[in-house]
Design a protein around this motif. Structure first.
Motif, PDB file in Angstrom:
ATOM      1  N   LEU A  52       0.827  -1.212   0.000  1.00 43.72           N
ATOM      2  CA  LEU A  52       0.000   0.000   0.000  1.00 43.72           C
ATOM      3  C   LEU A  52       0.860   1.261   0.000  1.00 43.72           C
ATOM      4  O   LEU A  52       0.532   2.252  -0.657  1.00 43.72           O
ATOM      5  CB  LEU A  52      -0.935  -0.008   1.205  1.00 43.72           C
ATOM      6  N   ALA A  53       1.970   1.222   0.742  1.00 40.69           N
ATOM      7  CA  ALA A  53       2.862   2.375   0.784  1.00 40.69           C
ATOM      8  C   ALA A  53       3.482   2.632  -0.585  1.00 40.69           C
ATOM      9  O   ALA A  53       3.592   3.782  -1.026  1.00 40.69           O
ATOM     10  CB  ALA A  53       3.954   2.160   1.825  1.00 40.69           C
ATOM     11  N   VAL A  54       3.892   1.564  -1.263  1.00 36.74           N
ATOM     12  CA  VAL A  54       4.450   1.706  -2.609  1.00 36.74           C
ATOM     13  C   VAL A  54       3.420   2.321  -3.542  1.00 36.74           C
ATOM     14  O   VAL A  54       3.714   3.238  -4.316  1.00 36.74           O
ATOM     15  CB  VAL A  54       4.931   0.348  -3.153  1.00 36.74           C
ATOM     16  N   SER A  55       2.189   1.822  -3.469  1.00 40.16           N
ATOM     17  CA  SER A  55       1.123   2.315  -4.338  1.00 40.16           C
ATOM     18  C   SER A  55       0.821   3.794  -4.063  1.00 40.16           C
ATOM     19  O   SER A  55       0.691   4.592  -4.992  1.00 40.16           O
ATOM     20  CB  SER A  55      -0.136   1.471  -4.141  1.00 40.16           C
ATOM     21  N   GLU A  56       0.716   4.137  -2.779  1.00 36.81           N
ATOM     22  CA  GLU A  56       0.416   5.525  -2.433  1.00 36.81           C
ATOM     23  C   GLU A  56       1.525   6.459  -2.922  1.00 36.81           C
ATOM     24  O   GLU A  56       1.246   7.517  -3.509  1.00 36.81           O
ATOM     25  CB  GLU A  56       0.266   5.657  -0.920  1.00 36.81           C
ATOM     26  N   PHE A  57       2.760   6.066  -2.721  1.00 33.19           N
ATOM     27  CA  PHE A  57       3.875   6.892  -3.158  1.00 33.19           C
ATOM     28  C   PHE A  57       3.902   7.036  -4.678  1.00 33.19           C
ATOM     29  O   PHE A  57       4.083   8.133  -5.209  1.00 33.19           O
ATOM     30  CB  PHE A  57       5.194   6.290  -2.669  1.00 33.19           C
ATOM     31  N   ALA A  58       3.699   5.925  -5.379  1.00 34.64           N
ATOM     32  CA  ALA A  58       3.741   5.954  -6.845  1.00 34.64           C
ATOM     33  C   ALA A  58       2.694   6.908  -7.411  1.00 34.64           C
ATOM     34  O   ALA A  58       2.939   7.597  -8.409  1.00 34.64           O
ATOM     35  CB  ALA A  58       3.536   4.551  -7.411  1.00 34.64           C
ATOM     36  N   HIS A  59       1.533   6.967  -6.773  1.00 37.01           N
ATOM     37  CA  HIS A  59       0.459   7.825  -7.279  1.00 37.01           C
ATOM     38  C   HIS A  59       0.720   9.312  -7.022  1.00 37.01           C
ATOM     39  O   HIS A  59       0.006  10.164  -7.562  1.00 37.01           O
ATOM     40  CB  HIS A  59      -0.883   7.416  -6.675  1.00 37.01           C
ATOM     41  N   LEU A  60       1.732   9.618  -6.217  1.00 35.30           N
ATOM     42  CA  LEU A  60       2.101  11.014  -6.017  1.00 35.30           C
ATOM     43  C   LEU A  60       3.014  11.539  -7.126  1.00 35.30           C
ATOM     44  O   LEU A  60       3.254  12.737  -7.216  1.00 35.30           O
ATOM     45  CB  LEU A  60       2.822  11.178  -4.669  1.00 35.30           C
ATOM     46  N   LEU A  61       3.517  10.617  -7.972  1.00 39.92           N
ATOM     47  CA  LEU A  61       4.515  10.982  -8.973  1.00 39.92           C
ATOM     48  C   LEU A  61       3.964  10.842 -10.381  1.00 39.92           C
ATOM     49  O   LEU A  61       3.215   9.902 -10.659  1.00 39.92           O
ATOM     50  CB  LEU A  61       5.748  10.078  -8.841  1.00 39.92           C
ATOM     51  N   PRO A  62       4.365  11.720 -11.288  1.00 38.24           N
ATOM     52  CA  PRO A  62       4.029  11.502 -12.700  1.00 38.24           C
ATOM     53  C   PRO A  62       4.821  10.318 -13.240  1.00 38.24           C
ATOM     54  O   PRO A  62       5.897   9.985 -12.733  1.00 38.24           O
ATOM     55  CB  PRO A  62       4.448  12.811 -13.377  1.00 38.24           C
ATOM     56  N   LYS A  63       4.290   9.687 -14.276  1.00 34.21           N
ATOM     57  CA  LYS A  63       4.929   8.500 -14.834  1.00 34.21           C
ATOM     58  C   LYS A  63       6.363   8.780 -15.276  1.00 34.21           C
ATOM     59  O   LYS A  63       7.240   7.917 -15.135  1.00 34.21           O
ATOM     60  CB  LYS A  63       4.115   7.959 -16.007  1.00 34.21           C
ATOM     61  N   GLU A  64       6.624   9.961 -15.792  1.00 37.87           N
ATOM     62  CA  GLU A  64       7.965  10.282 -16.261  1.00 37.87           C
ATOM     63  C   GLU A  64       8.984  10.194 -15.125  1.00 37.87           C
ATOM     64  O   GLU A  64      10.102   9.710 -15.311  1.00 37.87           O
ATOM     65  CB  GLU A  64       8.004  11.689 -16.867  1.00 37.87           C
ATOM     66  N   GLU A  65       8.607  10.634 -13.936  1.00 36.95           N
ATOM     67  CA  GLU A  65       9.503  10.540 -12.781  1.00 36.95           C
ATOM     68  C   GLU A  65       9.671   9.098 -12.342  1.00 36.95           C
ATOM     69  O   GLU A  65      10.764   8.676 -11.961  1.00 36.95           O
ATOM     70  CB  GLU A  65       8.981  11.393 -11.622  1.00 36.95           C
ATOM     71  N   ARG A  66       8.585   8.324 -12.353  1.00 39.93           N
ATOM     72  CA  ARG A  66       8.680   6.920 -11.950  1.00 39.93           C
ATOM     73  C   ARG A  66       9.626   6.147 -12.860  1.00 39.93           C
ATOM     74  O   ARG A  66      10.383   5.291 -12.400  1.00 39.93           O
ATOM     75  CB  ARG A  66       7.299   6.258 -11.942  1.00 39.93           C
ATOM     76  N   ASP A  67       9.586   6.449 -14.152  1.00 38.52           N
ATOM     77  CA  ASP A  67      10.434   5.730 -15.109  1.00 38.52           C
ATOM     78  C   ASP A  67      11.920   5.989 -14.866  1.00 38.52           C
ATOM     79  O   ASP A  67      12.760   5.159 -15.231  1.00 38.52           O
ATOM     80  CB  ASP A  67      10.072   6.123 -16.546  1.00 38.52           C
ATOM     81  N   GLU A  68      12.247   7.128 -14.250  1.00 41.32           N
ATOM     82  CA  GLU A  68      13.649   7.491 -14.039  1.00 41.32           C
ATOM     83  C   GLU A  68      14.089   7.305 -12.592  1.00 41.32           C
ATOM     84  O   GLU A  68      15.205   7.671 -12.224  1.00 41.32           O
ATOM     85  CB  GLU A  68      13.874   8.944 -14.460  1.00 41.32           C
ATOM     86  N   MET A  69      13.232   6.699 -11.765  1.00 41.97           N
ATOM     87  CA  MET A  69      13.507   6.613 -10.328  1.00 41.97           C
ATOM     88  C   MET A  69      14.100   5.261  -9.943  1.00 41.97           C
ATOM     89  O   MET A  69      13.596   4.216 -10.325  1.00 41.97           O
ATOM     90  CB  MET A  69      12.216   6.856  -9.539  1.00 41.97           C
ATOM     91  N   LYS A  70      15.166   5.306  -9.178  1.00 44.42           N
ATOM     92  CA  LYS A  70      15.732   4.113  -8.556  1.00 44.42           C
ATOM     93  C   LYS A  70      14.893   3.796  -7.320  1.00 44.42           C
ATOM     94  O   LYS A  70      14.697   4.663  -6.461  1.00 44.42           O
ATOM     95  CB  LYS A  70      17.188   4.356  -8.180  1.00 44.42           C
ATOM     96  N   VAL A  71      14.407   2.562  -7.200  1.00 43.86           N
ATOM     97  CA  VAL A  71      13.459   2.197  -6.138  1.00 43.86           C
ATOM     98  C   VAL A  71      14.025   1.022  -5.349  1.00 43.86           C
ATOM     99  O   VAL A  71      14.145  -0.085  -5.869  1.00 43.86           O
ATOM    100  CB  VAL A  71      12.080   1.811  -6.726  1.00 43.86           C
ATOM    101  N   TRP A  72      14.363   1.266  -4.093  1.00 43.89           N
ATOM    102  CA  TRP A  72      14.973   0.237  -3.255  1.00 43.89           C
ATOM    103  C   TRP A  72      14.125  -0.047  -2.022  1.00 43.89           C
ATOM    104  O   TRP A  72      13.437   0.835  -1.504  1.00 43.89           O
ATOM    105  CB  TRP A  72      16.341   0.693  -2.762  1.00 43.89           C
ATOM    106  N   ASN A  73      14.206  -1.279  -1.568  1.00 42.85           N
ATOM    107  CA  ASN A  73      13.710  -1.668  -0.241  1.00 42.85           C
ATOM    108  C   ASN A  73      14.899  -2.226   0.539  1.00 42.85           C
ATOM    109  O   ASN A  73      15.530  -3.187   0.101  1.00 42.85           O
ATOM    110  CB  ASN A  73      12.605  -2.715  -0.363  1.00 42.85           C
ATOM    111  N   LEU A  74      15.207  -1.595   1.650  1.00 42.49           N
ATOM    112  CA  LEU A  74      16.260  -2.074   2.544  1.00 42.49           C
ATOM    113  C   LEU A  74      15.663  -2.382   3.910  1.00 42.49           C
ATOM    114  O   LEU A  74      14.610  -1.860   4.269  1.00 42.49           O
ATOM    115  CB  LEU A  74      17.365  -1.034   2.702  1.00 42.49           C
TER     116      LEU A  74
END
Length: 288
Positions: A52-74
């Motif tokens: 849910l956190a991933v989904s909520e965060f993703a919806h705050l960003l335009p697709k262009e930013e998501r395509d260029e974003m490094k996404v990690w879980n540590l």
């Protein structure tokens, strides 16, 4: 432009202090911190909360930013391997959801100061190899025979992240905090373990994705391929999945020609079932 997901504050705190990130005020449920173009997100415990956190965060960003974003879980994990030490860091190349039995395969980390890789099993409850007073799931050695590392968020993170971000942008790294003795780690212990691996990871996390500044796949390879097969009239989902498979092959074998199907068949394919078969057979060549 990187983002970093943690389950709990004690995991995230060293990174928040390192980046001097500040809370983002938004109408959602989850805590998001930001400094310049860096994001840190805290989901809470469990794979559903993480998804849910991933989904909520993703919806705050335009697709262009998501395509260029490094996404990690540590985060921290329990280890079923007695020879691995507390503080050892691993990149994850396979995730198994214990309840559903589903397997997920993150992209392999090709270059890192931390070279070790292994598999991760995500459980719905904390796991122990000995009976305790805490609410742990207790398993014997036979039950855990194929298990290396144990967490409660990995499968939820990867399944959700792969819906919103390119697969090649997603990575999962875990540091060992215990050997399934049935005890919860104190927050200060978690902070110390995370801090010890943070410095080299910070450099790798903030290094831009190599294909963001120049993407020959997007500008040349994909347009040329699409000209050859657009007559198939793929659904948006099929087109998206095919493009993702082609990019996967290109990134994995940058100096190898991408396998192509027999394009003479394209004008002869009419039915939806024929289109689906054609695409699925092509994708098999791309994932060898």
């Amino acid at each position: 432009m990187p983002s970093l997901f943690f389950a709990v504050l004690s995991e995230a705190k060293p990174w928040i202090q390192k980046t001097n990130a500040k809370p983002v005020h938004h109408s959602g449920k989850f805590r998001i911190y930001k400094k310049d173009s860096m994001y840190i997100i805290i989901s809470g415990i469990g794979k559903i909360a993480m998804a849910l956190a991933v989904s909520e965060f993703a919806h705050l960003l335009p697709k262009e930013e998501r395509d260029e974003m490094k996404v990690w879980n540590l985060g921290i994990v329990g280890s079923n391997q007695p020879n691995w030490k507390v503080g050892d860091f691993f990149w994850i190349h396979k995730i198994t959801d214990f309840v559903t039995g589903k397997d997920y395969y993150p992209e392999r980390m090709t270059s890192s100061v931390f070279p070790m890789e292994t598999n991760l099993t995500t459980f719905d409850r904390p796991v122990s190899k000995t009976k305790t007073e805490n609410q742990f799931q207790v398993f014997n050695e036979t039950d855990l025979q194929s298990v290396s590392l144990v967490d409660m968020e990995g499968s939820g993170f990867f399944e959700a992240a792969s819906l919103y971000f390119p697969l090649e942008n997603i990575s999962i790294g875990k540091v060992i905090s215990d050997h399934l003795e049935g005890n919860f780690c104190k927050p200060e212990t978690v902070e110390s373990i995370v801090t010890n691996v943070m410095e080299p990871l910070f450099f790798e996390w903030t290094t831009p994705l190599p294909w963001v500044t120049e993407d020959p796949f997007e500008t040349k390879i994909w347009p040329d391929i699409w000209k050859e097969v657009k007559e198939l009239r793929l659904t948006e989902t099929m087109k998206h999945d095919l493009k993702k498979s082609l990019r996967f092959y290109f990134l994995r074998y940058p100096n190898t020609k991408i396998p192509m199907p027999n394009l003479e068949l394209v004008p002869k394919i009419k039915s939806k079932s024929e289109v689906k078969t054609f695409v699925e057979e092509w994708k098999k060549q791309l994932h060898v």
